[in-house]
Design a protein around this motif. Structure first.
Motif, PDB file in Angstrom:
ATOM      1  N   ALA A 230       0.832  -1.195   0.000  1.00 21.65           N
ATOM      2  CA  ALA A 230       0.000   0.000   0.000  1.00 21.65           C
ATOM      3  C   ALA A 230       0.869   1.249   0.000  1.00 21.65           C
ATOM      4  CB  ALA A 230      -0.903   0.004   1.233  1.00 21.65           C
ATOM      5  N   THR A 231       0.242   2.364  -0.332  1.00 25.11           N
ATOM      6  CA  THR A 231       0.867   3.670  -0.191  1.00 25.11           C
ATOM      7  C   THR A 231      -0.204   4.663   0.226  1.00 25.11           C
ATOM      8  OG1 THR A 231       2.292   5.329  -1.243  1.00 25.11           O
ATOM      9  CG2 THR A 231       0.549   4.393  -2.599  1.00 25.11           C
ATOM     10  N   VAL A 232       0.218   5.750   0.829  1.00 24.57           N
ATOM     11  CA  VAL A 232      -0.708   6.819   1.206  1.00 24.57           C
ATOM     12  C   VAL A 232      -0.577   7.920   0.162  1.00 24.57           C
ATOM     13  CG1 VAL A 232      -1.371   8.484   2.965  1.00 24.57           C
ATOM     14  CG2 VAL A 232      -0.499   6.236   3.652  1.00 24.57           C
ATOM     15  N   ASN A 233      -1.646   8.186  -0.549  1.00 23.39           N
ATOM     16  CA  ASN A 233      -1.614   9.129  -1.664  1.00 23.39           C
ATOM     17  C   ASN A 233      -1.643  10.572  -1.189  1.00 23.39           C
ATOM     18  OD1 ASN A 233      -1.885   9.590  -4.674  1.00 23.39           O
ATOM     19  ND2 ASN A 233      -3.657  10.730  -3.924  1.00 23.39           N
ATOM     20  N   GLN A 234      -0.785  11.389  -1.809  1.00 25.34           N
ATOM     21  CA  GLN A 234      -0.827  12.834  -1.599  1.00 25.34           C
ATOM     22  C   GLN A 234      -1.634  13.482  -2.725  1.00 25.34           C
ATOM     23  OE1 GLN A 234       2.457  15.171   0.051  1.00 25.34           O
ATOM     24  NE2 GLN A 234       3.784  13.583  -0.795  1.00 25.34           N
ATOM     25  N   PRO A 235      -2.438  14.492  -2.413  1.00 24.73           N
ATOM     26  CA  PRO A 235      -3.245  15.152  -3.454  1.00 24.73           C
ATOM     27  C   PRO A 235      -2.455  16.214  -4.209  1.00 24.73           C
ATOM     28  CG  PRO A 235      -3.773  16.082  -1.312  1.00 24.73           C
ATOM     29  CD  PRO A 235      -2.772  14.984  -1.063  1.00 24.73           C
ATOM     30  N   MET A 236      -1.353  15.799  -4.833  1.00 21.87           N
ATOM     31  CA  MET A 236      -0.442  16.758  -5.452  1.00 21.87           C
ATOM     32  C   MET A 236      -1.051  17.519  -6.615  1.00 21.87           C
ATOM     33  SD  MET A 236       3.229  14.853  -5.346  1.00 21.87           S
ATOM     34  CE  MET A 236       3.954  14.320  -3.793  1.00 21.87           C
ATOM     35  N   LEU A 237      -2.026  16.923  -7.261  1.00 20.53           N
ATOM     36  CA  LEU A 237      -2.641  17.595  -8.409  1.00 20.53           C
ATOM     37  C   LEU A 237      -3.343  18.880  -8.006  1.00 20.53           C
ATOM     38  CD1 LEU A 237      -4.174  14.517 -10.263  1.00 20.53           C
ATOM     39  CD2 LEU A 237      -2.064  15.741 -10.815  1.00 20.53           C
ATOM     40  N   ASP A 238      -3.614  19.038  -6.707  1.00 23.25           N
ATOM     41  CA  ASP A 238      -4.328  20.234  -6.252  1.00 23.25           C
ATOM     42  C   ASP A 238      -3.526  21.079  -5.267  1.00 23.25           C
ATOM     43  OD1 ASP A 238      -6.728  20.074  -7.733  1.00 23.25           O
ATOM     44  OD2 ASP A 238      -7.462  18.494  -6.422  1.00 23.25           O
TER      45      ASP A 238
END
Length: 302
Positions: A230-238
């Motif tokens: 698993a990974t914890v996603n960062q909302p980099m697109l925003d």
């Protein structure tokens, strides 16, 4: 990849608001970033947005810019200066908690209770991002005293991560899980585990659970392949939403605390808090596993 992704995000948001963006890259060098700061001040920019190489070292830049009448904003990492106007970043403490819970859940599945040995591979602890990802993880782990956590620093570097995991496995061959502060570091860890015969696919006997933070393209591919759980996603697109606040500030509006919402965004609502280092807006993070790895809105799938 992540740095490029949110730089493009900021440029997109800013240019949509009619602002011109000059971007420079310090290549993770504190001295170079300080020189770039001086150059941009000399050019007379209206505002500075920085991703600090080091959250303490960038304070000198913030001081010089503020004295020159140029407001300073942070993105992804927080400058440790009270003169920082605002920083937009992931909720890195929450990400650390989510990484910890992922590991706890898998150890509980394995042993019937939360117990085992976990290697924490940190980022550069001179950045508040690594500090928060470590604090969130370890504060959550403190609730499970039967889980032993071994913490090793890497300064985000894949080659250092490779050395750390190999030396740890030599001393602790019964290691159950690995948690790293950045999937970028994991790019060195996984091949190193394979090299010494400790990389078993998810579901096979002897598999060492792996959870990271970021959600970069390589981590999503590793989840698909079964080498990373698993990974914890960062909302980099925003992350570029910061541009809206830069524009408001330059237009003379007063920025304040409160809740910011964006329809359809997984990170929304985001709280804007007043901290000792200026306003901070924390965008929510979420866990990515084989169940949702194909989500097209993940930045690593762009």
């Amino acid at each position: 990849e992540g740095q490029i992704m949110f730089m493009e995000s900021f440029k997109r948001y800013a240019e949509d608001l009619g602002m011109e963006v000059i971007d420079v890259n310090a290549d993770n060098n504190v001295e170079e970033q300080d020189r770039q700061c001086s150059d941009l001040i000399a050019q007379g920019v209206n505002a500075l947005v920085t991703v600090p190489v080091d959250s303490e070292a960038i304070v000198a830049c913030v001081d010089r810019a503020t004295d020159a009448g140029i407001p300073v904003f942070g993105i992804d990492r927080q400058p440790f200066s009270p003169d920082t106007v605002m920083t937009v970043m992931s909720n890195n403490y929450q990400a650390g908690q989510q990484g910890a819970q992922c590991v706890v859940d898998r150890l509980t599945e394995k042993y019937g209770e939360p117990t085992g040995i976990v290697l924490e591979i940190t980022g550069d602890l001179g950045t508040n991002v690594a500090q928060l990802r470590g604090n969130g993880f370890n504060d959550e782990m403190a609730n499970y005293p039967d889980i032993e956590v071994i913490t090793q620093p890497t300064d985000w570097l894949p080659e250092t991560g490779a050395d750390v995991v190999q030396s740890t496995l030599a001393a602790e061959p019964e290691l159950d899980a690995v948690y790293w502060h950045s999937d970028f570091t994991g790019a060195g860890v996984i091949p190193a585990m394979e090299e010494i015969g400790f990389l078993k696919p998810v579901g096979e006997e002897g598999h060492i659970y792996v959870c990271g933070i970021d959600g970069d393209p390589a981590s999503l591919d590793r989840i698909r392949a079964g080498s990373q759980d698993a990974t914890v996603n960062q909302p980099m697109l925003d992350f570029g939403v910061l541009a809206e606040f830069v524009k408001k500030y330059l237009d003379g509006e007063e920025l304040s605390t409160g809740t910011y919402e964006q329809d359809g965004a997984m990170w929304s609502p985001a709280e804007i808090e007043d901290t000792e280092y200026g306003l901070t807006m924390l965008l929510g993070t979420w866990l990515v596993t084989q169940e949702n790895v194909e989500d097209p809105t993940l930045w690593g799938n762009q």
